[in-house]
Design an enzyme around this catalytic site. Structure first.
Site, short mmCIF file in Angstrom:
data_model
loop_
_atom_site.label_atom_id
_atom_site.label_comp_id
_atom_site.label_asym_id
_atom_site.label_seq_id
_atom_site.Cartn_x
_atom_site.Cartn_y
_atom_site.Cartn_z
N ASN A 31 0.83 -1.20 0.00
CA ASN A 31 0.00 0.00 0.00
C ASN A 31 0.87 1.26 0.00
O ASN A 31 1.86 1.35 0.71
CB ASN A 31 -0.88 -0.04 1.26
CG ASN A 31 -2.06 0.87 1.19
OD1 ASN A 31 -2.01 1.93 0.58
ND2 ASN A 31 -3.14 0.46 1.83
N GLN A 87 -14.30 -1.57 0.72
CA GLN A 87 -15.15 -0.39 0.65
C GLN A 87 -15.69 -0.40 -0.79
O GLN A 87 -14.96 -0.10 -1.73
CB GLN A 87 -14.35 0.86 0.99
CG GLN A 87 -13.65 0.69 2.34
CD GLN A 87 -13.30 2.00 3.03
OE1 GLN A 87 -14.04 2.50 3.86
NE2 GLN A 87 -12.16 2.56 2.67
N HIS A 100 -10.83 -3.85 -4.32
CA HIS A 100 -9.65 -4.24 -3.54
C HIS A 100 -10.06 -4.64 -2.13
O HIS A 100 -10.88 -3.98 -1.50
CB HIS A 100 -8.58 -3.14 -3.49
CG HIS A 100 -9.09 -1.79 -3.08
ND1 HIS A 100 -9.80 -0.97 -3.93
CD2 HIS A 100 -9.02 -1.12 -1.90
CE1 HIS A 100 -10.12 0.14 -3.31
NE2 HIS A 100 -9.66 0.08 -2.07
W1 AMW Z 1 -10.19 2.62 -0.54
O1 AMW Z 1 -10.33 4.10 0.27
O2 AMW Z 1 -10.60 2.85 -2.10
O3 AMW Z 1 -10.84 1.29 0.25
O4 AMW Z 1 -8.51 2.31 -0.46
C1 AMW Z 1 -7.60 2.76 -1.44
C2 AMW Z 1 -6.25 2.34 -0.97
O5 AMW Z 1 -5.39 2.39 -2.08
C3 AMW Z 1 -5.67 3.22 0.11
O6 AMW Z 1 -5.23 2.38 1.17
C4 AMW Z 1 -4.49 3.90 -0.57
O7 AMW Z 1 -3.41 4.10 0.30
C5 AMW Z 1 -4.15 2.89 -1.64
N1 AMW Z 1 -3.48 3.40 -2.83
C6 AMW Z 1 -3.83 4.47 -3.59
N2 AMW Z 1 -3.00 4.58 -4.65
C7 AMW Z 1 -2.12 3.57 -4.56
C8 AMW Z 1 -1.00 3.14 -5.33
N3 AMW Z 1 -0.62 3.78 -6.42
N4 AMW Z 1 -0.31 2.06 -4.93
C9 AMW Z 1 -0.68 1.40 -3.79
N5 AMW Z 1 -1.72 1.74 -3.04
C10 AMW Z 1 -2.42 2.80 -3.40
#
Ligand code: AMW
Length: 154
Positions: A31, A87, A100
């Protein structure tokens, strides 16, 4: 022809150094802004926005991948529980329009975090919408290397 795998996460093109486990239908990546150590994401390879868009095969594979990854990360982080969360849609907090599963290894609060006035439930609360700061690709690649080597042994 190049054999480098391409991974899409909604509008983002994921650097393969972030990806530490994959199957023909799913992949797991570290992440950018983990909520806690070991907070990784498991995604379908296909660019599907909502959980209900997945086929039965994709759904099975996604959860089996989450089970494998979660089991290994719980033990790696010396945790004793796991949170699995999706989510599904913007009003549920989804910020990246690609399905995800968040996996978060959990353990008892450390003695510093242990506020005797708070009950156990309050101390273990997990806010999926909290904003953490972006990590560097080097930090993420190093974490992914460790998980890749862990998962290559199973
Ligand atoms: W979600 O709020 O849509 O349930 O979660 C989105 C997740 O994706 C967050 O934890 C955020 O930190 C992560 N995220 C966003 N962009 C990237 C990326 N380029 N690589 C890895 N994780 C990402």
């Amino acid at each position: 022809m190049s054999s480098i795998e391409q991974y899409a996460f909604g509008p983002f093109k994921i650097d393969p150094r972030q990806v530490f486990y994959s199957t023909p239908l799913s992949y797991a990546l570290v992440n950018l802004r983990p909520l806690l150590p070991g907070n990784v994401l498991v995604c379908p390879r296909r660019d599907a926005v909502r959980f209900g868009d997945l086929t039965a095969d994709e759904t099975r594979d996604l959860w089996l991948t989450a089970q494998t990854v979660g089991t290994q990360l719980e033990s790696y982080h010396k945790a004793s529980s796991l949170a699995f969360a999706i989510q599904d849609g913007p009003q549920a907090g989804q910020t990246v329009p690609h399905v995800h599963i968040h996996i978060v290894p959990r353990k008892a609060a450390s003695s510093e975090e242990n506020d005797g006035n708070k009950d156990v439930k309050e101390k273990q609360k997990l806010d999926l919408d909290i904003q953490m700061k972006n990590r560097t690709m080097e930090e993420m690649a190093q974490e992914a290397d460790e998980y890749r080597s862990l998962l290559s042994k199973i």
